[in-house]
Design an enzyme around this catalytic site. Structure first.
Site, PDB file in Angstrom:
ATOM      1  N   HIS A 153       0.870  -1.181   0.000  1.00 48.70           N
ATOM      2  CA  HIS A 153       0.000   0.000   0.000  1.00 48.70           C
ATOM      3  C   HIS A 153       0.914   1.241   0.000  1.00 48.70           C
ATOM      4  CE1 HIS A 153      -2.835   2.923   1.789  1.00 48.70           C
ATOM      5  NE2 HIS A 153      -3.804   2.082   1.470  1.00 48.70           N
ATOM      6  N   ASP A 177       3.046  -4.419   7.946  1.00 48.93           N
ATOM      7  CA  ASP A 177       1.804  -3.678   7.776  1.00 48.93           C
ATOM      8  C   ASP A 177       0.662  -4.672   8.025  1.00 48.93           C
ATOM      9  OD1 ASP A 177      -0.525  -2.568   6.845  1.00 48.93           O
ATOM     10  OD2 ASP A 177       0.318  -1.801   4.973  1.00 48.93           O
ATOM     11  N   GLN A 222      -4.471  -5.238   7.009  1.00 48.66           N
ATOM     12  CA  GLN A 222      -5.440  -6.191   6.456  1.00 48.66           C
ATOM     13  C   GLN A 222      -5.349  -7.570   7.107  1.00 48.66           C
ATOM     14  OE1 GLN A 222      -7.861  -5.384   4.521  1.00 48.66           O
ATOM     15  NE2 GLN A 222      -7.188  -3.362   3.847  1.00 48.66           N
ATOM     16  N   LYS A 242     -10.665  -0.545  10.563  1.00 48.77           N
ATOM     17  CA  LYS A 242     -10.852  -1.730   9.708  1.00 48.77           C
ATOM     18  C   LYS A 242     -11.216  -2.960  10.538  1.00 48.77           C
ATOM     19  CE  LYS A 242      -7.363  -0.165   6.402  1.00 48.77           C
ATOM     20  NZ  LYS A 242      -8.012   0.207   5.144  1.00 48.77           N
ATOM     21  N   CYS A 249      -4.733   2.599  -3.633  1.00 46.68           N
ATOM     22  CA  CYS A 249      -3.459   3.055  -3.045  1.00 46.68           C
ATOM     23  C   CYS A 249      -2.330   2.063  -3.313  1.00 46.68           C
ATOM     24  CB  CYS A 249      -3.591   3.305  -1.546  1.00 46.68           C
ATOM     25  SG  CYS A 249      -4.781   4.563  -1.135  1.00 46.68           S
TER      26      CYS A 249
HETATM   27  N1  PMP Z   1      -1.928  -0.766   4.487  1.00 48.29           N
HETATM   28  C1  PMP Z   1      -2.889  -1.518   3.948  1.00 48.29           C
HETATM   29  C2  PMP Z   1      -2.544  -2.899   3.471  1.00 48.29           C
HETATM   30  C3  PMP Z   1      -4.181  -1.018   3.822  1.00 48.29           C
HETATM   31  O1  PMP Z   1      -5.138  -1.756   3.277  1.00 48.29           O
HETATM   32  C4  PMP Z   1      -4.458   0.290   4.287  1.00 48.29           C
HETATM   33  C5  PMP Z   1      -5.845   0.890   4.171  1.00 48.29           C
HETATM   34  N2  PMP Z   1      -6.427   0.779   2.904  1.00 48.29           N
HETATM   35  C6  PMP Z   1      -3.428   1.032   4.860  1.00 48.29           C
HETATM   36  C7  PMP Z   1      -2.181   0.473   4.946  1.00 48.29           C
HETATM   37  C8  PMP Z   1      -3.629   2.414   5.368  1.00 48.29           C
HETATM   38  O2  PMP Z   1      -4.537   2.432   6.419  1.00 48.29           O
HETATM   39  P1  PMP Z   1      -5.017   3.818   7.023  1.00 48.29           P
HETATM   40  O3  PMP Z   1      -5.625   4.567   5.878  1.00 48.29           O
HETATM   41  O4  PMP Z   1      -6.028   3.421   8.052  1.00 48.29           O
HETATM   42  O5  PMP Z   1      -3.830   4.491   7.560  1.00 48.29           O
END
Ligand code: PMP
Length: 412
Positions: free
Chosen positions: A127, A204, A207, A230, A370
């Site tokens: 991401h 990270d 997910q 999430k 993203c």
């Molecule tokens: N890493 C991953 C794998 C994600 O799916 C996301 C959220 N889409 C993020 C980071 C970023 O999360 P946040 O927007 O809550 O900071």
């Protein structure tokens, strides 16, 4: 699809007020939990209870409300620690979200430890929040970035570690589960290999923590980042877990109130962990409600949640295989992946797919999610993504498939 025996999904759905509504004349099928999950009444009530009954700033007041808020805030920290198998609540830092947690490690650990010639190893499925902070600190320190590649099904090419990991590698940052491909990465193996060359490992968990049992000791990583929103919790609250010895040696990320011991005119000394990394008033009610979300998930059981999503994913993989012109990205075997399914539909733009699905009450996301480098790797600008959570039903996957057939016929 086999009968779900772990928990009663229909009963569970009644605990989510938002799922009771109709959208465009259809019962809402919410298939966008990878972006943000819905919240059960228990969590909404907990947040409201804080604001109605004991809203006060933490750590400073000697009066009853502040003591109650402080107790609940610190109890939430303890719940987070237990949930991920941390050695101590002191290793849990409250942040705004995964993004802020990753920026904290990059700026604080990276700023103190990286120098020209050092290497940071990422993967092509990250991401943007696990890419851009590393680019920023690489530019500041003179370190360079490298990426592990992917095979045709969107799995990491682990054999590349032999070539890409050496004593110049100071940090490896990898997602536990891809938000696009659903791929679950062998983090424990990567961590062991990275540690063998002396690199620090950042995971990270945005997910994975909401969807499967995650234990930092079993993963063997050094840092883990995730977001409350999430995992049935509120927005505005996230977590950075870090190994105590590393956190204790790290300089602050943000300066201000709460994070100090003594402030002189020209310098300050800093508080111990975790307070050193929590400058300013934190998201108090949100942290407490994240603790409530953890209680909620714990009561269902993370093993059961994982199994439920695996069943939904298996069913979706079968069901979507029947849709003509649909190209799915990510592993075809449900055991290697979680419930984020991204796809393209021949002749239909991903945003049009999402709009047509919205017309029948099915909420999915379209775009690059993203992950521009990942989409570039597959040579596509965008995908449509359906993602599952505890409250989803096989019937909603049927509605997704019917909606996709409709989109295909419209654009034929
Ligand atoms: N890493 C991953 C794998 C994600 O799916 C996301 C959220 N889409 C993020 C980071 C970023 O999360 P946040 O927007 O809550 O900071």
């Amino acid at each position: 699809m086999s009968q779900l025996t772990q928990f009663d999904v229909l009963a569970l759905r009644r605990e989510f007020p938002i799922l009771q509504q109709e959208v465009n004349g259809h019962r809402l099928a919410f298939l966008d939990s990878a972006a943000s999950s819905q919240k059960p009444r228990q969590v909404i009530d907990c947040l409201e209870d804080y604001y109605r009954r004991y809203n006060a700033n933490v750590h400073r007041g000697v009066y009853k409300l502040s003591e109650e808020a402080t107790f609940a805030f610190e109890r939430a920290r303890g719940k987070v620690a237990r949930f991920i198998g941390a050695a101590s609540p002191r290793e849990v830092i409250f942040t705004r979200n995964t993004t802020e947690a990753l920026n904290l490690v990059a700026q604080s650990w990276g700023g103190a430890n990286l120098k020209p010639g050092d290497r940071i190893l990422l993967t092509l499925m990250e991401h943007h929040s696990n890419i851009v902070p590393w680019q920023m600190i690489a530019q500041r320190t003179g370190a360079t970035l490298d990426y592990l590649g992917l095979d045709g099904e969107g799995r990491l090419v682990i054999e590349e570690l032999d070539r890409k990991l050496d004593e110049r590698t100071k940090l490896v940052a990898v997602t536990h589960q891809s938000n696009v491909l659903g791929t679950i990465n062998p983090v424990a193996e990567i961590a062991a290999r990275a540690h063998a060359v002396g690199a620090v490992v950042v995971v990270d968990g945005a997910q994975s923590v909401p969807h499967m049992p995650v234990d930092v000791k079993a993963l063997g990583c050094d840092f883990l980042a995730f977001s409350g929103h999430k995992m049935c919790g509120p927005t505005g609250i996230g977590v950075l877990w870090g190994r105590r010895s590393l956190l204790e040696a790290m300089p602050p990320f943000l300066g201000g109130g709460s994070m100090i011991k003594v402030v002189e005119l020209d310098h300050s000394t800093y508080a111990d962990i975790p307070t050193r990394f929590e400058a300013g008033t934190p998201a108090i009610g949100e942290a407490i409600a994240l603790g409530e979300a953890i209680d909620y998930l714990d009561a269902i059981g993370m093993d059961s949640i994982f199994r439920h999503e695996q069943e939904l994913t298996s069913y979706a993989l079968e069901r979507l295989a029947d849709v003509e012109g649909l190209q799915l990205y990510g592993p075809t075997s449900p055991v290697e992946r979680g419930g984020s399914l991204s796809f393209t539909l021949e002749h239909v733009h991903p945003h049009d797919v999402a709009s047509i699905l919205d017309g029948v009450g099915v909420a999915v996301r379209a775009g690059h999610h993203c992950t521009q480098p990942l989409h570039r790797h597959f040579n596509i600008p965008a995908t449509t993504r359906a993602s599952f959570y505890i409250y989803n039903l096989a019937e909603e996957i049927d509605r997704l498939a019917v909606g996709l057939e409709k989109a295909r016929k419209l654009f034929m």
